[in-house]
Design a protein around this motif. Structure first.
Motif, mmCIF file in Angstrom:
data_model
loop_
_atom_site.group_PDB
_atom_site.id
_atom_site.type_symbol
_atom_site.label_atom_id
_atom_site.label_comp_id
_atom_site.label_asym_id
_atom_site.label_seq_id
_atom_site.Cartn_x
_atom_site.Cartn_y
_atom_site.Cartn_z
ATOM 1 N N GLY A 23 0.793 -1.223 0.000
ATOM 2 C CA GLY A 23 0.000 0.000 0.000
ATOM 3 C C GLY A 23 0.822 1.268 0.000
ATOM 4 O O GLY A 23 0.340 2.333 -0.390
ATOM 5 N N GLN A 24 2.102 1.182 0.421
ATOM 6 C CA GLN A 24 2.948 2.371 0.478
ATOM 7 C C GLN A 24 3.898 2.490 -0.725
ATOM 8 O O GLN A 24 4.531 3.530 -0.907
ATOM 9 N N ARG A 25 3.990 1.452 -1.540
ATOM 10 C CA ARG A 25 4.929 1.504 -2.668
ATOM 11 C C ARG A 25 4.560 2.607 -3.655
ATOM 12 O O ARG A 25 5.429 3.150 -4.343
ATOM 13 N N ILE A 26 3.299 2.933 -3.721
ATOM 14 C CA ILE A 26 2.843 3.950 -4.654
ATOM 15 C C ILE A 26 3.491 5.306 -4.376
ATOM 16 O O ILE A 26 3.616 6.148 -5.259
ATOM 17 N N TYR A 27 3.951 5.510 -3.122
ATOM 18 C CA TYR A 27 4.577 6.782 -2.750
ATOM 19 C C TYR A 27 6.076 6.819 -3.044
ATOM 20 O O TYR A 27 6.638 7.899 -3.203
ATOM 21 N N VAL A 28 6.716 5.682 -3.091
ATOM 22 C CA VAL A 28 8.178 5.675 -3.207
ATOM 23 C C VAL A 28 8.673 5.335 -4.605
ATOM 24 O O VAL A 28 9.825 5.639 -4.933
ATOM 25 N N ARG A 29 7.854 4.743 -5.452
ATOM 26 C CA ARG A 29 8.296 4.429 -6.809
ATOM 27 C C ARG A 29 8.362 5.710 -7.633
ATOM 28 O O ARG A 29 7.381 6.455 -7.682
ATOM 29 N N PRO A 30 9.477 5.973 -8.277
ATOM 30 C CA PRO A 30 9.649 7.231 -9.026
ATOM 31 C C PRO A 30 8.573 7.416 -10.097
ATOM 32 O O PRO A 30 8.257 6.498 -10.860
ATOM 33 N N GLY A 31 7.987 8.616 -10.114
ATOM 34 C CA GLY A 31 7.037 8.975 -11.151
ATOM 35 C C GLY A 31 5.622 8.504 -10.941
ATOM 36 O O GLY A 31 4.700 8.961 -11.632
ATOM 37 N N LEU A 252 -10.832 8.731 12.821
ATOM 38 C CA LEU A 252 -10.022 7.912 11.914
ATOM 39 C C LEU A 252 -10.964 7.367 10.849
ATOM 40 O O LEU A 252 -11.977 6.735 11.174
ATOM 41 N N THR A 253 -10.652 7.624 9.586
ATOM 42 C CA THR A 253 -11.500 7.144 8.498
ATOM 43 C C THR A 253 -10.637 6.961 7.256
ATOM 44 O O THR A 253 -9.485 7.383 7.212
ATOM 45 N N VAL A 254 -11.200 6.323 6.245
ATOM 46 C CA VAL A 254 -10.473 6.168 4.984
ATOM 47 C C VAL A 254 -10.352 7.530 4.302
ATOM 48 O O VAL A 254 -11.209 8.390 4.460
ATOM 49 N N ASN A 255 -9.276 7.704 3.547
ATOM 50 C CA ASN A 255 -8.958 8.991 2.939
ATOM 51 C C ASN A 255 -9.365 9.007 1.472
ATOM 52 O O ASN A 255 -8.762 8.323 0.639
ATOM 53 N N ALA A 256 -10.370 9.822 1.141
ATOM 54 C CA ALA A 256 -10.893 9.865 -0.220
ATOM 55 C C ALA A 256 -9.989 10.626 -1.182
ATOM 56 O O ALA A 256 -10.305 10.704 -2.378
ATOM 57 N N ALA A 257 -8.889 11.202 -0.685
ATOM 58 C CA ALA A 257 -7.897 11.814 -1.570
ATOM 59 C C ALA A 257 -6.692 10.902 -1.760
ATOM 60 O O ALA A 257 -5.688 11.308 -2.340
ATOM 61 N N PRO A 300 -0.279 12.730 9.333
ATOM 62 C CA PRO A 300 -0.109 11.805 8.206
ATOM 63 C C PRO A 300 -0.097 10.350 8.656
ATOM 64 O O PRO A 300 0.282 10.031 9.786
ATOM 65 N N PHE A 301 -0.486 9.482 7.746
ATOM 66 C CA PHE A 301 -0.521 8.039 7.988
ATOM 67 C C PHE A 301 0.452 7.382 7.028
ATOM 68 O O PHE A 301 0.274 7.435 5.814
ATOM 69 N N TYR A 302 1.498 6.751 7.571
ATOM 70 C CA TYR A 302 2.544 6.154 6.740
ATOM 71 C C TYR A 302 2.376 4.648 6.550
ATOM 72 O O TYR A 302 3.171 4.030 5.830
ATOM 73 N N GLY A 303 1.366 4.074 7.182
ATOM 74 C CA GLY A 303 1.179 2.627 7.148
ATOM 75 C C GLY A 303 1.441 2.030 8.513
ATOM 76 O O GLY A 303 2.411 2.391 9.181
ATOM 77 N N SER A 328 1.681 14.854 -0.438
ATOM 78 C CA SER A 328 0.572 14.509 -1.332
ATOM 79 C C SER A 328 -0.744 14.437 -0.580
ATOM 80 O O SER A 328 -1.344 15.452 -0.254
ATOM 81 N N ASP A 329 -1.178 13.241 -0.223
ATOM 82 C CA ASP A 329 -2.540 13.051 0.280
ATOM 83 C C ASP A 329 -2.621 12.800 1.783
ATOM 84 O O ASP A 329 -3.699 12.746 2.342
ATOM 85 N N GLY A 330 -1.490 12.590 2.451
ATOM 86 C CA GLY A 330 -1.517 12.280 3.875
ATOM 87 C C GLY A 330 -1.672 10.815 4.193
ATOM 88 O O GLY A 330 -1.732 10.436 5.363
ATOM 89 N N GLY A 331 -1.738 9.953 3.166
ATOM 90 C CA GLY A 331 -1.837 8.513 3.398
ATOM 91 C C GLY A 331 -3.222 7.962 3.131
ATOM 92 O O GLY A 331 -4.189 8.700 2.930
ATOM 93 N N ASN A 332 -3.332 6.636 3.166
ATOM 94 C CA ASN A 332 -4.594 5.988 2.822
ATOM 95 C C ASN A 332 -5.651 6.107 3.912
ATOM 96 O O ASN A 332 -6.830 5.889 3.670
ATOM 97 N N MET A 333 -5.236 6.429 5.142
ATOM 98 C CA MET A 333 -6.167 6.686 6.228
ATOM 99 C C MET A 333 -6.086 8.157 6.615
ATOM 100 O O MET A 333 -5.015 8.763 6.567
#
Length: 362
Positions: A23-31, A252-257, A300-303, A328-333
């Motif tokens: 779930g966090q790879r989307i933030y670290v993979r270039p581009g 605490l809730t899911v993040n729609a962004a 922020p939520f990092y996982g 970016s979005d602050g994380g998935n939560m």
């Protein structure tokens, strides 16, 4: 399809990001962050924009459902975006976007008087087992992110709204809070009271319980509850009235962004069977301002495993992940602390980036 994606990612990036949770790879993979933002903008550009009448004509209505307009700004226009579907098609619903304020919500939505139908049988079984260990860890991590609100209860009154099987109430009473909870699932409430020593869980709404209806709470918590509320304005006005001066509301809730939503669309893990509304750091302040809160702070939520230290990442990857999540979005939560008044901001806002909310005139 998942196997094909893994093969493509391995070809593009090799194995250097394999230790990062999926779930966090989307933030670290270039581009990838830029690619997902472009993907989101294209989705919005291509989505239809319908009047409510047009939308009603082409959309089926279930027995316990009703058509609604945007609860945050009142715009009746509909921009259908997603069709989440459960395993083997057991459940499905439509998610629309408000073109006025960007709020995402299920439409048709559940009629408030039928909300209990979603939790009537067997819900406590879902809230225990392996889920319980994961939830306790998330509770502790979130409480730590809003230190010192939850460090020591000191006899302060706490209400856990949507308390489920009482997993958080256990932690609250251990930390010295005078804690109580309410929930719509009768079997969950029974399970909660079996595990609690001093705290007490009640079946129903705050109005149903005289000890809770009197208010005066220092802290109210909503652990993965906000997405389940079909009338959020009514509920948050009630929460504000139940808070004592200087009180806070933790959400605490899911993040729609979330970049994960933008990447996975209808398959996003925030679209679950009982979720009705989906908030972001852009839309939640509107809800809070309209219901009388003075400010809000997000962390922020990092996982879970990254924050808990059970996933070991190199220092460069740690820094990259944190920097990208924060930028970016602050994380998935979405983790938020809402302040009832200026006294609450002065008392609990130190060390947090507090956004003061202008008084709502409406």
């Amino acid at each position: 399809m998942a196997a094909v994606k893994r093969t493509i990612y391995r070809a593009l990036y090799g194995s250097r990001y394999d230790r990062v949770p999926w779930g966090q790879r989307i933030y670290v993979r270039p581009g990838e962050r830029l690619a997902r933002e472009v993907q989101w903008r294209l989705r919005l550009r291509r989505a239809e924009l319908l009047t409510l009448a047009e939308y009603r004509e082409r959309t089926d209505l279930g027995e316990i459902e009703e058509f609604v307009v945007c609860h945050l700004c009142g715009d009746s226009r509909q921009q259908p975006l997603f069709r989440p579907t459960g395993p083997k098609g057991r459940w499905s619903y439509q998610v629309v976007r408000c073109p006025g304020c960007g709020f995402l919500y299920r439409n048709p939505n559940i009629r408030p008087e039928r909300l209990g139908d979603l939790y009537a049988n067997g819900y406590s079984a879902f809230l225990t087992g392996k889920y319980a260990a994961d939830r306790r860890r998330r509770y502790r991590l979130t409480m730590d992110s809003f230190h010192p609100v939850f460090a020591q209860g000191g006899g302060r009154r706490l209400l856990d709204f949507g308390c489920g099987a009482g997993l958080f109430l256990e932690l609250a009473e251990q930390r010295g809070f005078d804690a109580a909870g309410v929930d719509l699932s009768p079997d969950s409430v029974a399970e909660a009271n079996r595990r609690l020593a001093r705290a007490r869980a009640y079946h129903g709404t705050p109005e149903d319980v005289p000890e809770i209806a009197v208010g005066g709470f220092d802290v109210i918590t909503l652990w993965s509850v906000l997405a389940h509320l079909p009338r959020p304005l009514d509920d948050f006005r009630r929460f504000r009235s139940l808070l004592a001066p200087g009180g806070v509301l933790m959400i605490l809730t899911v993040n729609a962004a979330s970049l994960q939503l933008k990447a996975h669309g209808s398959a996003w893990n925030g679209f679950t069977k009982n979720h009705l509304m989906f908030y972001s750091a852009e839309t939640m302040p509107t809800l809070l301002r309209r219901t009388g809160f003075a400010g809000v702070a997000f962390t922020p939520f990092y996982g879970d495993t990254v924050e808990a230290g059970t996933t070991k990442l190199s220092e460069p990857l740690q820094r990259r992940l944190r920097r990208k999540v924060e930028a970016s979005d602050g994380g998935n939560m979405l983790r938020a602390l809402a302040f009832a008044d200026d006294e609450a901001i002065d008392r609990w806002g130190g060390g947090l980036k507090v956004r003061r909310l202008p008084k709502y005139e409406g």
